[in-house]
Design a protein around this motif. Structure first.
Motif, mmCIF file in Angstrom:
data_model
loop_
_atom_site.group_PDB
_atom_site.id
_atom_site.type_symbol
_atom_site.label_atom_id
_atom_site.label_comp_id
_atom_site.label_asym_id
_atom_site.label_seq_id
_atom_site.Cartn_x
_atom_site.Cartn_y
_atom_site.Cartn_z
ATOM 1 N N GLY A 169 1.370 -0.915 -0.148
ATOM 2 C CA GLY A 169 0.266 0.342 0.354
ATOM 3 C C GLY A 169 1.015 0.927 -0.368
ATOM 4 N N THR A 170 1.299 1.678 1.285
ATOM 5 C CA THR A 170 1.981 2.630 0.860
ATOM 6 C C THR A 170 4.047 2.472 0.997
ATOM 7 N N GLY A 171 4.538 1.167 0.947
ATOM 8 C CA GLY A 171 5.508 0.456 0.490
ATOM 9 C C GLY A 171 5.913 -0.229 2.264
ATOM 10 N N ALA A 172 5.660 0.539 3.539
ATOM 11 C CA ALA A 172 5.802 0.640 4.762
ATOM 12 C C ALA A 172 6.369 -1.118 5.240
ATOM 13 N N THR A 173 5.241 -2.258 4.998
ATOM 14 C CA THR A 173 5.972 -3.585 5.455
ATOM 15 C C THR A 173 6.869 -3.700 4.747
ATOM 16 N N LEU A 174 6.883 -3.990 3.383
ATOM 17 C CA LEU A 174 7.968 -4.325 2.422
ATOM 18 C C LEU A 174 9.120 -4.042 2.916
ATOM 19 N N SER A 175 8.936 -2.636 2.956
ATOM 20 C CA SER A 175 10.499 -1.913 3.632
ATOM 21 C C SER A 175 10.736 -2.034 5.115
ATOM 22 N N GLY A 176 10.258 -2.973 5.865
ATOM 23 C CA GLY A 176 10.415 -3.294 6.990
ATOM 24 C C GLY A 176 10.912 -4.936 7.217
ATOM 25 N N LEU A 177 10.367 -5.809 6.411
ATOM 26 C CA LEU A 177 10.516 -6.381 5.963
ATOM 27 C C LEU A 177 12.077 -6.713 5.464
ATOM 28 N N VAL A 178 12.402 -6.182 4.431
ATOM 29 C CA VAL A 178 13.468 -6.151 3.998
ATOM 30 C C VAL A 178 14.859 -5.617 4.436
ATOM 31 N N ARG A 179 13.773 -4.234 5.872
ATOM 32 C CA ARG A 179 15.086 -4.545 6.360
ATOM 33 C C ARG A 179 15.654 -4.909 7.415
ATOM 34 N N HIS A 180 14.593 -6.305 7.989
ATOM 35 C CA HIS A 180 14.709 -6.877 9.390
ATOM 36 C C HIS A 180 15.061 -8.306 8.869
ATOM 37 N N LEU A 181 15.000 -8.469 7.963
ATOM 38 C CA LEU A 181 15.068 -10.004 7.103
ATOM 39 C C LEU A 181 16.291 -10.852 7.181
ATOM 40 N N LYS A 182 16.810 -11.411 8.070
ATOM 41 C CA LYS A 182 18.458 -12.016 7.613
ATOM 42 C C LYS A 182 18.291 -12.777 6.317
ATOM 43 N N MET A 183 18.200 -12.460 4.945
ATOM 44 C CA MET A 183 19.020 -12.350 3.808
ATOM 45 C C MET A 183 19.940 -12.922 2.861
ATOM 46 N N ASN A 184 20.022 -13.349 2.143
ATOM 47 C CA ASN A 184 21.106 -13.600 1.404
ATOM 48 C C ASN A 184 21.177 -13.237 -0.030
ATOM 49 N N SER A 185 21.726 -13.811 -1.104
ATOM 50 C CA SER A 185 21.800 -13.493 -2.087
ATOM 51 C C SER A 185 20.611 -14.510 -2.862
ATOM 52 N N ASN A 211 17.415 3.334 5.885
ATOM 53 C CA ASN A 211 17.607 4.161 7.408
ATOM 54 C C ASN A 211 18.562 3.123 8.218
ATOM 55 N N ASP A 212 19.411 2.914 8.033
ATOM 56 C CA ASP A 212 20.415 2.247 8.228
ATOM 57 C C ASP A 212 21.966 1.970 7.926
ATOM 58 N N ASN A 213 22.855 3.291 7.959
ATOM 59 C CA ASN A 213 24.576 2.570 8.406
ATOM 60 C C ASN A 213 25.063 1.200 7.525
ATOM 61 N N ASP A 214 24.082 -0.008 7.615
ATOM 62 C CA ASP A 214 25.267 -0.421 7.293
ATOM 63 C C ASP A 214 24.521 -1.608 6.262
ATOM 64 N N TRP A 215 23.478 -0.820 6.122
ATOM 65 C CA TRP A 215 22.505 -2.099 5.138
ATOM 66 C C TRP A 215 22.807 -2.170 3.448
ATOM 67 N N VAL A 216 23.892 -0.813 3.058
ATOM 68 C CA VAL A 216 24.211 -0.961 1.283
ATOM 69 C C VAL A 216 25.475 -2.546 1.761
ATOM 70 N N ALA A 217 26.263 -2.334 2.656
ATOM 71 C CA ALA A 217 27.118 -3.081 2.555
ATOM 72 C C ALA A 217 26.926 -4.764 3.003
ATOM 73 N N GLU A 218 25.896 -4.740 4.150
ATOM 74 C CA GLU A 218 25.239 -6.253 4.438
ATOM 75 C C GLU A 218 23.575 -6.029 3.159
ATOM 76 N N LYS A 219 23.522 -5.726 2.180
ATOM 77 C CA LYS A 219 21.993 -5.932 1.939
ATOM 78 C C LYS A 219 22.299 -6.353 0.371
ATOM 79 N N ASN A 220 21.942 -6.896 -0.636
ATOM 80 C CA ASN A 220 21.865 -6.828 -1.601
ATOM 81 C C ASN A 220 20.544 -5.826 -2.559
ATOM 82 N N PRO A 221 20.991 -4.816 -2.750
ATOM 83 C CA PRO A 221 20.200 -3.536 -3.602
ATOM 84 C C PRO A 221 18.870 -4.639 -3.969
ATOM 85 N N LYS A 222 19.161 -5.506 -5.209
ATOM 86 C CA LYS A 222 18.435 -6.868 -5.467
ATOM 87 C C LYS A 222 17.797 -7.103 -5.182
#
Length: 303
Positions: A169-185, A211-222
């Motif tokens: 809807g607004t994108g917050a749920t998707l954002s929160g999941l991507v930010r907090h899930l322990k995801m791999n490539s 909104n996390d300084n480590d996000w770019v280093a830790e997560k795949n932007p794709k």
């Protein structure tokens, strides 16, 4: 796990995360997005929850229910001033919110567009000093933080998933999941937009995720993308495709979908499956975000 010959033929496993069962009155993603807002409102000694939404907003209904349950008053600023003097035309969502004590204030579409501007927000806070102001859809940094619980549950319950599909809807749920899930490539969160293609949400989504300084280093932007419907359905519009999706899904799996969010999400999943978007051995999670009060929504164009 959802069993179907269609899934067996595609050699995939499909699960549904039943987040509609997480709270008796404020179900699905709305509970995650509101819980820290409720805490902060209490800490700030606010007595009223003030928020925004359209005539079919699950967030409006959830906020009214939360306010009643946790001892707040509530106010909803609703898009569409033509509804001001015609309560007989209110959607089930608005009627339910009103019954739960929410004061409804109807804004013209022009005025409603001002809701996120700082001057408007400042004036609103001055007019209602005892109000805790929650953005449209409940989408703010507190909402993003609140989704960590859901992400942790998914990581624990199905750690080897490959695709997680959610309505947007607004994108917050998707954002929160991507930010907090322990995801791999090998893992991707896919969002089915309920309003257009969702492209206009990308700026907000990227801001919330990063909104996390480590996000770019830790997560795949794709690791997230939109999964657009073949024929985008206007928000609040219930089409024959949506009704058929609801009926067939309930008949096969005995699970009820709401017409505004989860039915669109499931329709997007089936369209992608028909195009062989999911490789063999995929483990797909469909996120049920609740909103079942939307089953009573009027079948008409959105206000």
């Amino acid at each position: 796990m959802l069993k179907s010959p269609l899934f067996e033929d595609a050699n995939i496993e499909v699960f549904m995360k039943r987040d509609d069962l997480n709270h008796p009155e404020i179900q699905g993603n709305k509970w995650h997005k509101l819980k820290f807002n409720l805490e902060q409102a209490k800490l700030q000694n606010k007595t009223t929850l003030l928020t925004f939404g359209g005539a079919y907003s699950n967030h409006i209904a959830a906020t009214a229910a939360a306010a009643k349950l946790y001892g707040f008053s509530s106010m909803g600023f609703i898009r569409g001033d033509e509804l001001q003097n015609t309560p007989s035309k209110w959607s089930h969502t608005l009627k339910t919110a009103h019954l739960n004590g929410m004061q409804l204030h109807f804004l013209s579409r022009t005025d409603y567009r001002l809701k996120s501007q700082l001057n408007f927000q400042h004036q609103l806070q001055q007019s209602y000093p005892d109000a805790w102001i929650i953005p449209e859809g409940g989408s703010n940094d507190l909402a993003i933080a609140g989704l960590q619980t859901l992400a942790t549950e998914i990581d624990q319950q199905c750690p080897n998933w490959t695709h997680l599909i959610t309505a947007v809807g607004t994108g917050a749920t998707l954002s929160g999941l991507v930010r907090h899930l322990k995801m791999n490539s090998a893992q991707t969160v896919l969002g089915v937009a309920t309003l257009g293609s969702g492209d206009f949400l990308k700026t907000d989504i990227c801001r919330w995720i990063q909104n996390d300084n480590d996000w770019v280093a830790e997560k795949n932007p794709k690791n997230w993308a939109f999964l657009n419907l073949e024929n985008p359905i206007r928000y609040g519009k219930i089409t024959p495709e949506i009704e058929l999706t609801q009926q067939q899904f309930r008949a096969e799996f005995d699970i009820v979908l709401d017409p505004i969010y989860t039915a669109k999400m499931v329709l997007g999943f089936y369209e992608a499956l028909s195009k062989n978007r999911f490789p063999p051995n995929s483990k797909i999670i469909l996120l049920h975000t609740g909103g079942l009060q939307g089953l009573q929504t009027l079948t008409s164009d959105p206000f």
